[in-house]
Write an enzyme that holds these catalytic residues in place. Structure first.
Site, mmCIF file in Angstrom:
data_model
loop_
_atom_site.group_PDB
_atom_site.id
_atom_site.type_symbol
_atom_site.label_atom_id
_atom_site.label_comp_id
_atom_site.label_asym_id
_atom_site.label_seq_id
_atom_site.Cartn_x
_atom_site.Cartn_y
_atom_site.Cartn_z
ATOM 1 N N LYS A 128 -2.092 5.992 -10.215
ATOM 2 C CA LYS A 128 -2.248 7.205 -10.068
ATOM 3 C C LYS A 128 -0.997 8.019 -10.533
ATOM 4 C CE LYS A 128 -5.384 7.049 -6.245
ATOM 5 N NZ LYS A 128 -5.541 7.588 -4.743
ATOM 6 N N HIS A 131 3.531 12.351 -8.731
ATOM 7 C CA HIS A 131 3.472 13.918 -8.599
ATOM 8 C C HIS A 131 4.641 14.323 -8.194
ATOM 9 C CE1 HIS A 131 2.299 13.773 -4.562
ATOM 10 N NE2 HIS A 131 1.246 13.129 -4.886
ATOM 11 N N HIS A 134 5.964 13.154 -4.990
ATOM 12 C CA HIS A 134 6.682 11.740 -4.993
ATOM 13 C C HIS A 134 8.130 11.750 -5.519
ATOM 14 C CE1 HIS A 134 2.430 10.142 -5.347
ATOM 15 N NE2 HIS A 134 2.737 9.732 -4.321
HETATM 16 N N1 ARG Z 1 1.337 6.811 -0.882
HETATM 17 C C1 ARG Z 1 1.376 7.681 -0.085
HETATM 18 C C2 ARG Z 1 0.626 9.286 -1.201
HETATM 19 O O1 ARG Z 1 1.044 9.165 -2.294
HETATM 20 C C3 ARG Z 1 2.393 8.251 0.408
HETATM 21 C C4 ARG Z 1 2.743 7.311 1.750
HETATM 22 C C5 ARG Z 1 3.569 7.826 2.488
HETATM 23 N N2 ARG Z 1 4.127 6.933 3.809
HETATM 24 C C6 ARG Z 1 3.236 6.568 4.677
HETATM 25 N N3 ARG Z 1 3.810 5.740 5.629
HETATM 26 N N4 ARG Z 1 2.006 7.119 4.746
HETATM 27 O O2 ARG Z 1 0.242 10.089 -0.581
#
Ligand code: ARG
Length: 572
Positions: A128, A131, A134
């Site tokens: 994905k 964005h 991130h």
């Molecule tokens: N992968 C998730 C996203 O892109 C963020 C993860 C954040 N960390 C967690 N422990 N939930 O939205």
């Protein structure tokens, strides 16, 4: 710390005058402000003896009785407030001595006992787009890790990848249809994204594909090796190319984890929540934790078909982390504001578990941040970290070649310098304002050499290196700092002396803007000092002392930049 010396020089005599404990006085002393007042301040109401009610009168009395000493020139009463002027030469000397002693550790602190902090950051989702959220999580998380290291914590940096769930069944099917081996090897992040977009478009009108994706993921969950082989390749190739990109930003993770890694802990989550009576089954067969009493809704923990969700995996990852790292003192989730409610739910569930199992961690912290508006690269609007860094580098190359910003030294490696400058530009733009604020992404603003930019900070650093290079004497450790008489020298030393306090408050607030703003102040005061305190042409003794001062400024700036994840440039 240098300031400690001065605090004691105030507290000791004052304690005799007031019978108030020295520690208490030190605690209430305010250090010289970033606005460069060379005074320590003390609110007198904090010292008022019983029966004495008039802080103004008491303040005057104390100011009259306070005798100057080696470090403090005088005490003045300002209303109910005491101000202590430091002796500039002593202040300069003790500050420079400290920087000399600590060098690249200047600004760092130690903790009486080791404390472990887990920082969960960056955490993109395989296939994905990477964005803006991130991007910020990556930059801020890296800072939060570094600032904790500098404050004596033991830190564990985790990249919690989005790498599990039905969409990876879908991706595998998509790859059978649209995937190309060569492209995957060459650029896994972009290629997997392309495949992901195509298969999602198909799946929208084709329920058959959706069913196949579900079935595929179910096989993955059951540990079917043939189904897992493809997924593992996607994951490993993606991690490899992420690592290369993170390297451009000086980012290193202790652990590439991810949702997939929690799989074997999921049954334990159900078991635990059931045992503690925290799970309820709804009419349609799903299981939830009811948080209505806390106005946090009813997050689903298990779907009716038995599958797990993002929430289930986050609870499981706490189990996994405890298993891997033992007990930890704090856990920081560096995630955007969109997941605020979600994390509140996770933290509340943790609190409820903790009522039954007091060893369950509850010091969980959401390092929240605002949105980035208008982020796009020259290629378009879907943004990947690599494209952002490439575009920043291109901008810097253009600026350098057009010579419209500053005169460059002769550089052997123009591309490398442009890359580092580009990264500094992106990093500082992201950290210059309060973490919670939204900001507008602007290539022109961030790559400019003027204003509050990373380029300006790098320029200041390179200039400080240049002062050393261009002087024909080398600076002397035993330089006579009493020759630094000008007010610019004092102001620079004062600013330098503030770094240890700044790193402490930047850690408490986990907000890099405190440090960034401080570095701009330092750069500004440095340039003022540089205009007045010439090294070339001064007599040798004075030149040595000035070089020492500028070396300390350079060290302070470099240490600060490193904490932000910026590699200081020696030439540009
Ligand atoms: N992968 C998730 C996203 O892109 C963020 C993860 C954040 N960390 C967690 N422990 N939930 O939205």
């Amino acid at each position: 710390m240098a300031t400690q010396l001065f605090k004691r020089a105030i507290a000791k005599p004052l304690s005799k005058l007031t019978q108030v404990n020295e520690k208490h006085i030190i605690k209430n002393l305010q250090t010289p402000k970033i606005q460069l007042q060379h005074q320590f301040g003390l609110p007198v109401p904090k010292l008022l003896p019983e029966g004495q009610k008039n802080a103004v009168a008491y303040s005057q009395e104390l100011a009259g009785k306070f005798e100057p000493n080696t470090y403090i020139e005088k005490a003045t009463a300002v209303g109910p407030f005491l101000q202590f002027d430091v002796r500039p030469s002593e202040y300069i000397k003790s500050t420079l001595t400290q920087v000399l002693k600590e060098k690249d550790k200047y600004g760092c602190h130690t903790l009486p006992e080791k404390k472990t902090v887990i920082i969960d950051y960056s955490s993109p989702n395989i296939a994905k787009p990477f964005h803006a959220g991130h991007l910020r999580s990556t930059i801020l998380g890296n800072f939060i890790k570094r600032i904790h290291d500098a404050n004596g914590y033991h830190t564990i940096g985790i990249n919690y990848l989005g790498d599990w769930g039905k969409q990876y069944g879908l991706l595998a099917i998509g790859f059978e249809m649209f995937g190309e081996e060569g492209e995957l090897e060459k650029d896994p992040i972009h290629h997997l994204y392309e495949v992901y977009v195509k298969i999602n478009a198909l799946a929208k009108d084709d329920t058959e594909i959706d069913k196949r994706a579900n079935a595929y993921f179910k096989k993955m969950e059951q540990g079917d090796e043939t189904a897992l082989i493809q997924w593992r390749r996607f994951r490993e190739l993606s991690i490899d190319s992420y690592k290369q990109i993170y390297k451009r930003l000086n980012i290193d993770f202790d652990y590439f984890s991810g949702e997939s890694q929690t799989e074997s802990y999921i049954p334990k989550v159900y078991e635990m929540l059931n045992k503690y009576g925290l799970m309820e089954t709804t009419d349609d067969g799903a299981s939830i934790v009811n948080l209505e009493a806390y106005k946090l809704g009813k997050p689903i923990i298990q779907r009716a078909d038995g599958t797990s969700l993002y929430m289930t995996r986050d609870i499981a990852s706490i189990l996994l982390r405890r298993q891997l790292f033992g007990d930890f003192d704090k856990s920081v989730y560096v995630v955007g504001i969109e997941q605020e409610l979600y994390l509140k739910q996770l933290f509340k569930i943790s609190e409820l578990i903790n009522h039954h199992d007091p060893s369950w961690p509850t010091d969980l912290y959401h390092a929240n941040f605002g949105r980035v508006m208008g982020m796009s690269t020259r290629k378009g609007t879907v943004v990947f970290l690599q494209d952002i860094l490439d575009t920043a580098q291109e901008h810097m190359l253009e600026n350098i070649k057009n010579g419209n910003q500053f005169k460059m030294d002769e550089l052997d490696d123009l591309n490398n310098v442009a890359d580092k400058l580009g990264a500094s530009a992106v990093l500082v733009q992201d950290m210059v304002a309060k973490r919670l604020k939204n900001y507008q992404f602007s290539w022109d603003r961030m790559t400019s050499a003027r204003g509050y930019t990373g380029v300006y900070l790098q320029y200041t650093h390179a200039r400080l290196c240049g002062i050393e290079r261009n002087s024909n004497i080398s600076f002397d450790m035993d330089a006579d700092t009493s020759l630094l008489k000008e007010k610019e020298a004092f102001e620079l030393a004062l600013t330098i002396s503030q770094l240890p306090d700044i790193t402490q408050s930047a850690c408490q607030t986990m907000d890099p803007c405190i440090l960034v703003q401080y570095l701009f102040k330092l750069a500004h005061v440095t340039s003022q000092a540089n205009n007045i305190l010439r090294v070339k042409g001064a007599d040798t003794k004075t030149a040595e002392a000035r070089l020492l001062l500028f070396w300390a400024a350079k060290t302070t700036l470099a240490n600060g930049l490193n904490l932000l994840g910026i590699d200081p440039l020696n030439r540009m």
